[in-house]
Design an enzyme around this catalytic site. Structure first.
Site, PDB file in Angstrom:
ATOM      1  N   HIS A  63       3.004  -3.452   3.988  1.00  0.00           N
ATOM      2  CA  HIS A  63       1.675  -3.466   3.395  1.00  0.00           C
ATOM      3  C   HIS A  63       1.690  -2.894   1.976  1.00  0.00           C
ATOM      4  O   HIS A  63       1.050  -3.405   1.063  1.00  0.00           O
ATOM      5  CB  HIS A  63       0.729  -2.669   4.300  1.00  0.00           C
ATOM      6  CG  HIS A  63      -0.609  -2.398   3.694  1.00  0.00           C
ATOM      7  ND1 HIS A  63      -0.953  -1.158   3.196  1.00  0.00           N
ATOM      8  CD2 HIS A  63      -1.676  -3.200   3.487  1.00  0.00           C
ATOM      9  CE1 HIS A  63      -2.183  -1.214   2.711  1.00  0.00           C
ATOM     10  NE2 HIS A  63      -2.659  -2.435   2.875  1.00  0.00           N
ATOM     11  N   GLU A  66       3.049  -5.427  -0.338  1.00  0.00           N
ATOM     12  CA  GLU A  66       2.010  -6.439  -0.630  1.00  0.00           C
ATOM     13  C   GLU A  66       1.170  -5.979  -1.828  1.00  0.00           C
ATOM     14  O   GLU A  66       0.930  -6.736  -2.774  1.00  0.00           O
ATOM     15  CB  GLU A  66       1.132  -6.632   0.605  1.00  0.00           C
ATOM     16  CG  GLU A  66      -0.087  -7.514   0.386  1.00  0.00           C
ATOM     17  CD  GLU A  66      -1.352  -6.942   1.014  1.00  0.00           C
ATOM     18  OE1 GLU A  66      -2.313  -6.670   0.267  1.00  0.00           O
ATOM     19  OE2 GLU A  66      -1.382  -6.728   2.247  1.00  0.00           O
ATOM     20  N   HIS A  67       0.725  -4.709  -1.780  1.00  0.00           N
ATOM     21  CA  HIS A  67      -0.067  -4.174  -2.898  1.00  0.00           C
ATOM     22  C   HIS A  67       0.717  -4.258  -4.213  1.00  0.00           C
ATOM     23  O   HIS A  67       0.179  -4.649  -5.244  1.00  0.00           O
ATOM     24  CB  HIS A  67      -0.416  -2.703  -2.633  1.00  0.00           C
ATOM     25  CG  HIS A  67      -1.669  -2.509  -1.847  1.00  0.00           C
ATOM     26  ND1 HIS A  67      -2.751  -1.829  -2.344  1.00  0.00           N
ATOM     27  CD2 HIS A  67      -2.015  -2.895  -0.594  1.00  0.00           C
ATOM     28  CE1 HIS A  67      -3.712  -1.796  -1.423  1.00  0.00           C
ATOM     29  NE2 HIS A  67      -3.291  -2.427  -0.351  1.00  0.00           N
ATOM     30  N   GLU A 138      -7.570   3.515   1.347  1.00  0.00           N
ATOM     31  CA  GLU A 138      -7.679   2.414   2.305  1.00  0.00           C
ATOM     32  C   GLU A 138      -7.477   2.942   3.732  1.00  0.00           C
ATOM     33  O   GLU A 138      -8.224   2.584   4.655  1.00  0.00           O
ATOM     34  CB  GLU A 138      -6.632   1.334   1.974  1.00  0.00           C
ATOM     35  CG  GLU A 138      -6.790   0.081   2.816  1.00  0.00           C
ATOM     36  CD  GLU A 138      -5.780  -1.022   2.459  1.00  0.00           C
ATOM     37  OE1 GLU A 138      -4.929  -0.803   1.569  1.00  0.00           O
ATOM     38  OE2 GLU A 138      -5.844  -2.092   3.091  1.00  0.00           O
TER      39      GLU A 138
END
Lengths: 423, 422
Positions: A63, A66-67, A138
């Site tokens: 994840h 991905e960022h 997040e």
């Protein structure tokens, strides 16, 4: 490929192994594209290709990566899509990481940009540190979301070791351990064209896409990569914990129960059939047309937020059943009793036939939306399933299959409950 | 202007809008019953779709309805409540698979039968709603209202609007409130229901692979019930200069602070400078290219999300983001700087062009979704604005930086709401 619901699919494989699929929808205004790698949060241990190094990476790194992919040497790629009038985004789940854009003009440039940025890793120490602040927020956001917490706790109950029990985003602590070097190692392992798929749908000509991809891929000199060795820990058949209860600042309790699927190892068409079969089973037992739903609703144990689902992958599978309720314990008891009764007498053939019709209708309805088509195609593709086999698989699922799943999948010794209680 | 919907008025005054297209795999039907948002009726309005979903004359329980619809290839049917400015809208919807993909009975006719019953023929008991259903649904609605508390993201937005519009109807939650539930029984709810059917403006949308004349005849026949004079439903718009901003803090046991800032734009949908306001909002917080995303998230690393959005029917704007509790002052300061920058005309070509393109893109994209097509059109009806998406695109493209700077002068911060930790 035959026309399917009036849709035709086109595909091409590039020399470097990348598969490209195009489903034209001429009367649509937009083009929707997804570039996806078969790499998700559960791929937390693997052999680095070429070196043989066995690597266990910090939780949440897929994840995090991905960022960071949105960062290019020239700045943020979001900006480039915005200049082209497109909207772009990405998501990471347990098994894949997917980048996408949606646009009503400049298709070629947008597509080129999508390929370019996903194929260009650029990580600096400074930008990695900065991202930690954003991702921390997040994760904090999810800590306050009861639906997410109740699911996470259920998976922690069902699984002893399998990484599906870990939050996709990792933890505030684990992401601190992420550094530039590990990000590159993960990128180089999993973002090879042979581990990826490009899916484009909307108002576009297949040949336009294929030519663009070819031009683009040929510019790079990417060699073939042997299959990736992913390492998953040994997972016992039993569940880890029968129950979990946590307290959050919520208005009323939230209850979720789940069964662990031990009949795993399938891929492709067989996996699709299993998924549909268990889907039908759950719909018959717990759907709005079931006797149980009606009774629980009338007694005020559930409301229309009650839901259920099955998630099936090659190496794991589980279902979830639950929702907001005043009395989690009673709801739990009622669901188990109803399953027992159904197991004793079996599913009715007429329920089976009716729910099959509903499934067919729901699937056709999905084809209204390019987002649905692309998302389903890509996530099925990573399971070696062709979404265009859906109707065939639905037809092949028999009444006996459903009754067999009723007895074998819904095994009480492999179920757990998770509850969020108000503080 | 090219209107994609053909408009007819049924004998009883219901507006029928039909858009014939074979673009989608399904046919969509929507009924909107418009009501003024008022404390006296809001909770009753909200309760209606819940009670009606429970059963009809031919399908006396929800289960009967579900069984019937599943056999029609899972036709989707239901009801809900929308809030648009100060109108509260009862919505019924149905979506059916296009007959050409399946075999069996005529899906449209069979589904329309159930749809009509849902709206017009509730299961009755002693000339009123069924007592048990009303009581059960009051309980469901109460829990539904309470559960907003679980959703901290929307809770913070709703609370900000409530505080900001304390003396205006807009502060009423779309599902009403718990105290008023106690005053509702099957009789007053039933009377109110009949009153709505007779007096509230009603719009009927059909979108799909249908013949317009045949469809309109069908609906004329099915929905041929007597109606009386229609009442006027309108959203009241307050132009307000703010002297001093209000700060409201609330404490809960949460892990992330939620910051909401409510603004008066003093511009409404239909005004000449409305599209300049849309561009303003896009530049401020309408996506990754916006000032909020760039400065709050990317530069300062303070938040995962930071956005602004318009409530176009009421002339409000809201900024929202999730932050570390201790960063309240710093975040508010950065946000205010962005607002000042736009006011002073500090808008880069990149910010401006990207915003215009992104708005044009989303208008064009809306034609790819049945619900978006209907929703955009509905906003026009509510505000008395008739324009096609092509008109909207043209107007967006005509906006200049100077227009944005001008509309910025009219925007005032009214209330800051902060959800803090205990």
């Amino acid at each position: 490929m035959d026309a399917f619901l009036g849709e035709k699919l086109f595909s091409k494989r590039s020399k470097n192994g990348l598969m490209t699929y195009v489903l034209p929808k001429k009367n649509f205004n937009k083009v929707f594209a997804m570039y996806s790698t078969h790499y998700g949060s559960i791929d937390s241990e693997f052999i680095v290709p070429g070196t043989g190094e066995r690597l266990k990476v910090p939780e949440g790194i897929a994840h995090f990566l991905e960022h960071k992919m949105f960062e290019m040497e020239y700045g943020n790629v979001f900006d480039k899509f915005a200049e082209l009038g497109a909207s772009s985004n990405a998501f990471t789940n347990y098994t894949n990481t997917t980048y996408l854009f949606s646009a009503t003009s400049s298709f070629e440039q947008n597509l080129d940009l999508l390929l370019e940025f996903v194929e260009t890793p650029y990580f600096t120490k400074e930008s990695v540190e900065k991202e930690k602040g954003i991702i921390t927020q997040e994760l904090r956001m999810y800590e306050d979301e009861p639906e997410w917490q109740v699911l996470l706790n259920l998976l922690r109950c069902l699984y002893h070791n399998h990484p599906v029990r870990i939050d996709i985003g990792g933890t505030v602590e684990s992401i601190q351990k992420i550094d530039v070097d590990t990000l590159y190692k993960c990128y180089n392992t999993f973002y090879h064209p042979s581990n990826m798929i490009l899916f484009v749908t909307g108002c576009i000509e297949p040949n336009e896409v294929f030519e663009l991809v070819e031009r683009h891929e040929n510019r790079k000199n990417i060699g073939v990569q042997p299959p990736i060795e992913r390492i998953y820990p040994e997972e016992p058949g039993s569940i880890h914990n029968p129950t979990s209860t946590v307290k959050l600042d919520v208005a009323e309790p939230m209850f979720l129960m789940g069964f662990k699927d031990n009949d795993v190892g399938y891929e492709g068409f067989e996996l699709l059939k299993k998924e549909i079969c268990i889907g039908i089973l759950l719909e018959v037992l717990f759907g709005k047309s079931s006797v149980l739903y009606e009774r629980l609703y009338e007694e005020g144990l559930i409301d229309d937020r009650f839901s259920f689902s099955y998630e099936g992958q090659k190496d794991y599978g589980f279902c979830t059943i639950g929702g907001e309720t005043r009395t989690p314990e009673r709801l739990h008891k009622e669901i188990l009793e109803s399953i027992s009764q159904n197991q004793a007498r079996g599913v009715m053939e007429e329920d089976f036939a009716r729910v099959k019709k509903k499934f067919l209708g729901d699937f056709i309805q999905g084809f209204n939306s390019v987002e649905f088509i692309a998302t389903s195609f890509v996530s099925y593709y990573h399971k070696k399933i062709d979404i265009f086999d859906y109707m065939k698989a639905l037809n092949e699922v028999t009444f006996e299959d459903v009754n067999w799943r009723l007895k074998t999948f819904l095994d009480f010794s492999r179920h757990a409950t998770s509850t969020v209680m108000p503080k | 202007m090219k209107d994609i919907f053909t408009h007819r008025t049924l004998k009883n005054g219901i507006n029928l809008f039909i858009h014939s297209t074979d673009k989608f795999k399904t046919n969509t039907f929507c009924i909107f019953i418009h009501q003024n948002l008022r404390k006296e009726t809001a909770t009753m309005t909200a309760l209606l779709p819940f009670v009606l979903k429970r059963g009809t004359r031919s399908f006396p329980t929800s289960r009967h309805l579900s069984l019937y619809l599943e056999n029609l290839y899972g036709a989707d049917m239901g009801g809900d409540i929308l809030k648009r400015g100060e109108s509260q809208i009862l919505q019924f919807f149905m979506e059916t698979v296009n007959q050409k993909y399946v075999t069996g009975d005529d899906i449209i006719d069979s589904s329309l039968k159930a749809f009509k019953e849902l709206v017009l023929n509730p299961v009755e008991e002693d000339g009123s709603f069924k007592q048990a259903y009303v009581e059960q649904e009051k309980d469901v609605l109460r829990r539904n209202i309470e559960s907003l508390y679980n959703d901290k993201f929307n809770y913070a937005i709703e609370r900000c609007f409530q505080e900001m519009c304390k003396d205006e109807a807009f502060s009423i939650y779309k599902y009403g409130n718990i105290e008023d539930l106690k005053t509702i029984d099957k009789n007053n709810l039933y009377e109110y229901y009949l009153d709505c059917l007779q007096h509230c403006p009603m719009d009927f949308f059909v979108l799909g692979d249908v013949n317009e004349d045949e469809m309109s005849e069908k609906i004329e026949k099915l929905f041929d019930f007597a109606r009386k004079e229609e009442k006027l439903v309108k959203t009241s718009f307050v132009r307000k200069e703010i002297k001093e901003e209000k700060i409201v803090e609330e404490k809960q046991d949460v892990n992330q602070g939620k910051l909401s800032m409510g603004f008066r734009t003093n511009t409404r949908y239909g005004d000449d400078d409305y599209y300049a306001l849309m561009v303003y909002n896009g530049i401020l917080g309408g996506g990754p290219h916006s000032k909020l995303f760039q400065n709050v998230r990317e530069k300062a690393s303070l938040a995962y999300y930071a956005f602004s959005k318009l409530e176009k029917n009421k002339g409000l704007m809201l900024i929202g983001c999730g932050i570390e509790f201790a960063n309240f002052d710093r975040t508010v300061k950065i946000i205010k700087e962005q607002l000042e920058d736009i006011k002073a005309g500090k808008i880069s070509d990149y910010e401006f062009d990207s915003t215009v393109k992104s708005l044009v893109n989303s208008f064009k994209e809306s034609s790819d979704s049945p619900s978006m097509i209907i929703s955009l059109y509905l906003d026009g009806i509510i505000n008395g604005v008739r324009e096609s998406t092509d008109d909207m695109i043209k107007k967006i493209q005509d906006v200049t930086k100077e227009d944005v700077k001008k509309v910025a002068q009219k925007i005032n911060l009214d209330t800051i709401f902060f959800l803090n930790k205990k």
